[in-house]
Design a protein around this motif. Structure first.
Motif, PDB file in Angstrom:
ATOM      1  N   THR A   1       0.840  -1.207   0.000  1.00  0.00           N
ATOM      2  CA  THR A   1       0.000   0.000   0.000  1.00  0.00           C
ATOM      3  C   THR A   1       0.868   1.248   0.000  1.00  0.00           C
ATOM      4  OG1 THR A   1      -1.621  -1.237   1.309  1.00  0.00           O
ATOM      5  CG2 THR A   1      -1.939   1.125   1.117  1.00  0.00           C
ATOM      6  N   LEU A   2       1.976   1.197   0.725  1.00  0.00           N
ATOM      7  CA  LEU A   2       2.873   2.349   0.780  1.00  0.00           C
ATOM      8  C   LEU A   2       3.496   2.630  -0.583  1.00  0.00           C
ATOM      9  CD1 LEU A   2       3.818   4.318   2.972  1.00  0.00           C
ATOM     10  CD2 LEU A   2       5.828   2.880   3.308  1.00  0.00           C
ATOM     11  N   VAL A   3       3.842   1.591  -1.325  1.00  0.00           N
ATOM     12  CA  VAL A   3       4.393   1.786  -2.675  1.00  0.00           C
ATOM     13  C   VAL A   3       3.369   2.467  -3.570  1.00  0.00           C
ATOM     14  CG1 VAL A   3       5.232   0.610  -4.741  1.00  0.00           C
ATOM     15  CG2 VAL A   3       6.018  -0.128  -2.497  1.00  0.00           C
ATOM     16  N   VAL A   4       2.109   2.053  -3.452  1.00  0.00           N
ATOM     17  CA  VAL A   4       1.060   2.680  -4.254  1.00  0.00           C
ATOM     18  C   VAL A   4       0.925   4.160  -3.901  1.00  0.00           C
ATOM     19  CG1 VAL A   4      -1.416   2.688  -4.764  1.00  0.00           C
ATOM     20  CG2 VAL A   4      -0.187   0.526  -4.576  1.00  0.00           C
ATOM     21  N   THR A   5       1.041   4.517  -2.627  1.00  0.00           N
ATOM     22  CA  THR A   5       0.947   5.930  -2.240  1.00  0.00           C
ATOM     23  C   THR A   5       2.095   6.741  -2.806  1.00  0.00           C
ATOM     24  OG1 THR A   5       2.187   5.653  -0.165  1.00  0.00           O
ATOM     25  CG2 THR A   5      -0.184   5.273  -0.082  1.00  0.00           C
ATOM     26  N   VAL A   6       3.226   6.095  -3.061  1.00  0.00           N
ATOM     27  CA  VAL A   6       4.381   6.797  -3.615  1.00  0.00           C
ATOM     28  C   VAL A   6       4.213   7.052  -5.110  1.00  0.00           C
ATOM     29  CG1 VAL A   6       6.863   6.616  -4.107  1.00  0.00           C
ATOM     30  CG2 VAL A   6       5.977   5.951  -1.857  1.00  0.00           C
ATOM     31  N   VAL A   7       3.692   6.071  -5.846  1.00  0.00           N
ATOM     32  CA  VAL A   7       3.720   6.133  -7.314  1.00  0.00           C
ATOM     33  C   VAL A   7       2.435   6.657  -7.945  1.00  0.00           C
ATOM     34  CG1 VAL A   7       5.373   4.251  -7.376  1.00  0.00           C
ATOM     35  CG2 VAL A   7       2.950   3.726  -7.622  1.00  0.00           C
ATOM     36  N   ALA A   8       1.285   6.487  -7.301  1.00  0.00           N
ATOM     37  CA  ALA A   8       0.011   6.876  -7.922  1.00  0.00           C
ATOM     38  C   ALA A   8      -0.188   8.391  -7.840  1.00  0.00           C
ATOM     39  CB  ALA A   8      -1.146   6.141  -7.249  1.00  0.00           C
ATOM     40  N   PRO A   9      -0.995   8.955  -8.742  1.00  0.00           N
ATOM     41  CA  PRO A   9      -1.202  10.415  -8.762  1.00  0.00           C
ATOM     42  C   PRO A   9      -2.260  10.866  -7.752  1.00  0.00           C
ATOM     43  CG  PRO A   9      -2.355   9.403 -10.602  1.00  0.00           C
ATOM     44  CD  PRO A   9      -1.626   8.288  -9.897  1.00  0.00           C
ATOM     45  N   PHE A  10      -1.816  11.202  -6.564  1.00  0.00           N
ATOM     46  CA  PHE A  10      -2.734  11.700  -5.535  1.00  0.00           C
ATOM     47  C   PHE A  10      -2.583  13.208  -5.338  1.00  0.00           C
ATOM     48  CE2 PHE A  10      -2.075   7.226  -4.166  1.00  0.00           C
ATOM     49  CZ  PHE A  10      -3.378   6.794  -4.335  1.00  0.00           C
ATOM     50  N   VAL A  11      -1.356  13.654  -5.135  1.00  0.00           N
ATOM     51  CA  VAL A  11      -1.090  15.087  -4.948  1.00  0.00           C
ATOM     52  C   VAL A  11      -0.504  15.699  -6.208  1.00  0.00           C
ATOM     53  CG1 VAL A  11       0.260  16.773  -3.627  1.00  0.00           C
ATOM     54  CG2 VAL A  11      -0.796  14.834  -2.457  1.00  0.00           C
ATOM     55  N   THR A  12       0.318  14.944  -6.928  1.00  0.00           N
ATOM     56  CA  THR A  12       0.961  15.421  -8.154  1.00  0.00           C
ATOM     57  C   THR A  12       0.652  14.467  -9.308  1.00  0.00           C
ATOM     58  OG1 THR A  12       3.015  14.193  -7.729  1.00  0.00           O
ATOM     59  CG2 THR A  12       2.844  16.397  -6.795  1.00  0.00           C
ATOM     60  N   THR A  13       0.693  14.994 -10.527  1.00  0.00           N
ATOM     61  CA  THR A  13       0.431  14.160 -11.702  1.00  0.00           C
ATOM     62  C   THR A  13       1.621  13.286 -12.057  1.00  0.00           C
ATOM     63  OG1 THR A  13       1.106  16.015 -13.103  1.00  0.00           O
ATOM     64  CG2 THR A  13      -1.256  15.745 -12.688  1.00  0.00           C
ATOM     65  N   ALA A  14       2.834  13.743 -11.732  1.00  0.00           N
ATOM     66  CA  ALA A  14       4.038  12.971 -12.033  1.00  0.00           C
ATOM     67  C   ALA A  14       4.278  11.937 -10.941  1.00  0.00           C
ATOM     68  CB  ALA A  14       5.248  13.889 -12.175  1.00  0.00           C
ATOM     69  N   SER A  15       5.001  10.871 -11.299  1.00  0.00           N
ATOM     70  CA  SER A  15       5.267   9.790 -10.357  1.00  0.00           C
ATOM     71  C   SER A  15       6.750   9.705 -10.049  1.00  0.00           C
ATOM     72  CB  SER A  15       4.788   8.453 -10.932  1.00  0.00           C
ATOM     73  OG  SER A  15       5.152   7.383 -10.094  1.00  0.00           O
TER      74      SER A  15
END
Length: 315
Positions: free
Chosen positions: A78-92
Motif C-alpha cells: 500500500t505504501l508503494v502505491v501511495t508513492v507512485v500513484a497520482p494523488f497530490v501530483t500528476t508525475a510519479s
C-alpha cells in the motif's frame, strides 16, 4: 523521474499515512451522529494504533512466517502505491510502477498476503474469512482493471498519471458515458474491496457475516496495528484514485510549493467528502446476503465492460 515526481513521492505517503486513520475516525463519527450516538471522536483510530503499538507482539502457536510477514507486506504494498500513484501530483516518483496493471497487482498482493495469513492460523474463522476474501477479490480485481482501462483507451496509455493529466486537459470527458459507467463500477469495487456495507460490515464480529475481521482475529499488538493502519491506507488510496481519475482538479502539475499545497488540500477535501458520503450511505444500507454479493460484483463488471465498449465506439 523529475522534480515533481520526487516531491509527490515524498509528500503523498506522509499525507496518506497521517490522514488515513483520521479519515476512518471521521467516517465513524458521521455514522455515530446519524445513528443518534455521540461517537468516540475522530482521533480515536490514532489512539487505538498508539495503544496497539505499545503492546507485546503475540503469535499464535503453529503459525509460520506467512502469518508474521503478512502485515508488513500489506503495509509495504500500500505504501508503494501511495508513492507512485497520482494523488497530490500528476508525475510519479517511479513512473513505470505508476502503470494501471502494476498498481492493481500491488493492491491485490497485499490482500492475498492477508488471506494467506488467515489460512495459516488453521482456525475455522480464519479459513472462512480468507475464502470469502479471495472470492470477492477474484471478482473485484478484473472490474478494477477493466474500469480504469476504459479510461486509458482514449489516452493511449495505462499510466495513471497520464490518465489524470488527460482529464485535466479535457474536462468534458468527466461527463461522458465512458466516465460515468466506469465511475459507477469503481464505486462498487471500492465498497467491496474496502469491506464496507452492503458487502461487509467493518464494525461487526458476527461469525456468519464477517469477512475482513475473520482473517485478522488472531492478530494482536503491533501486528494488528499494522493491519488496521494498512486497511485505513487502502481505503484512502481507493477513494483518492476515484477522486483524481474523475475529478482531478487541484492536483499539482508543477513542483511550486503553492501548487503542491493546493494539491494536498484538494486531496484531503475530495477524499474527506467521499468518505463522509460513503459513511452516510452505510447508515441506510443493510448488509447483503453473502451469496448475493457475486451478483452485485458481476453487475459492476458488466458496467466496466460497457465502459470499455463505449470508449471504442464513442472515441
Amino acid at each position: 523521474m523529475n522534480t515533481l515526481g520526487v516531491v509527490g513521492g515524498i509528500v503523498q505517503p506522509v499525507v496518506i499515512v497521517a490522514g488515513a486513520p483520521l479519515l476512518v475516525g471521521v467516517m465513524r463519527q458521521v455514522r455515530a451522529r446519524l445513528e443518534g450516538r455521540a461517537g468516540a471522536g475522530v482521533w480515536q483510530p490514532w489512539r487505538d494504533l498508539r495503544k496497539l503499538f505499545g503492546k507485546e507482539r503475540i503469535t499464535p502457536r503453529g503459525t509460520s512466517e506467512v502469518f508474521r510477514i503478512a502485515p508488513l507486506v500489506l503495509v509495504a504494498t500500500t505504501l508503494v502505491v501511495t508513492v507512485v500513484a497520482p494523488f497530490v501530483t500528476t508525475a510519479s516518483a517511479i513512473n513505470p510502477v505508476a502503470d494501471l496493471f502494476a498498481v492493481v497487482a500491488l493492491l491485490a498482493l497485499g490482500a492475498v498476503a492477508l488471506a494467506l495469513a488467515g489460512l495459516d492460523t488453521g482456525t475455522a474463522f480464519g479459513g472462512m474469512g480468507s475464502s470469502r476474501e479471495v472470492t470477492i477479490l477474484a471478482l473485484v480485481e478484473p472490474t478494477l482493471l477493466v474500469a480504469i482501462f476504459a479510461l486509458s483507451v482514449r489516452v493511449g496509455s495505462t499510466n495513471l498519471g497520464a490518465i489524470v493529466s488527460s482529464t485535466l486537459d479535457d474536462p468534458a470527458r468527466v461527463i461522458s458515458p465512458v466516465s460515468l459507467l466506469a465511475a459507477v463500477a469503481l464505486i462498487v469495487v471500492i465498497v467491496a474491496e474496502t469491506g464496507r456495507l452492503p458487502v461487509d460490515n467493518p464494525s461487526t464480529h458476527l461469525e456468519l457475516t464477517m469477512v475482513h475481521e475473520a482473517m485478522v482475529l488472531e492478530y494482536a499488538g503491533p501486528d494488528l496495528a499494522l493491519v488496521e493502519l494498512a486497511s485505513a491506507m487502502r481505503l484512502s488510496v481507493f477513494l483518492g484514485l476515484l477522486a483524481n481519475l474523475f475529478l482531478p482538479w487541484g492536483i499539482a502539475t508543477s513542483a511550486a510549493p503553492l501548487a503542491v499545497l493546493i494539491g494536498v488540500l484538494a486531496l484531503v477535501i475530495k477524499v474527506g467528502v467521499l468518505g463522509v458520503v460513503l459513511a452516510a450511505g452505510e447508515v441506510f444500507l443493510a448488509k447483503l446476503r453473502l451469496f448475493r454479493v457475486p451478483e452485485l460484483l458481476a453487475g459492476s463488471f458488466l458496467l466496466a465492460l460497457l465502459s470499455v465498449a463505449a470508449s471504442f465506439f464513442l472515441a
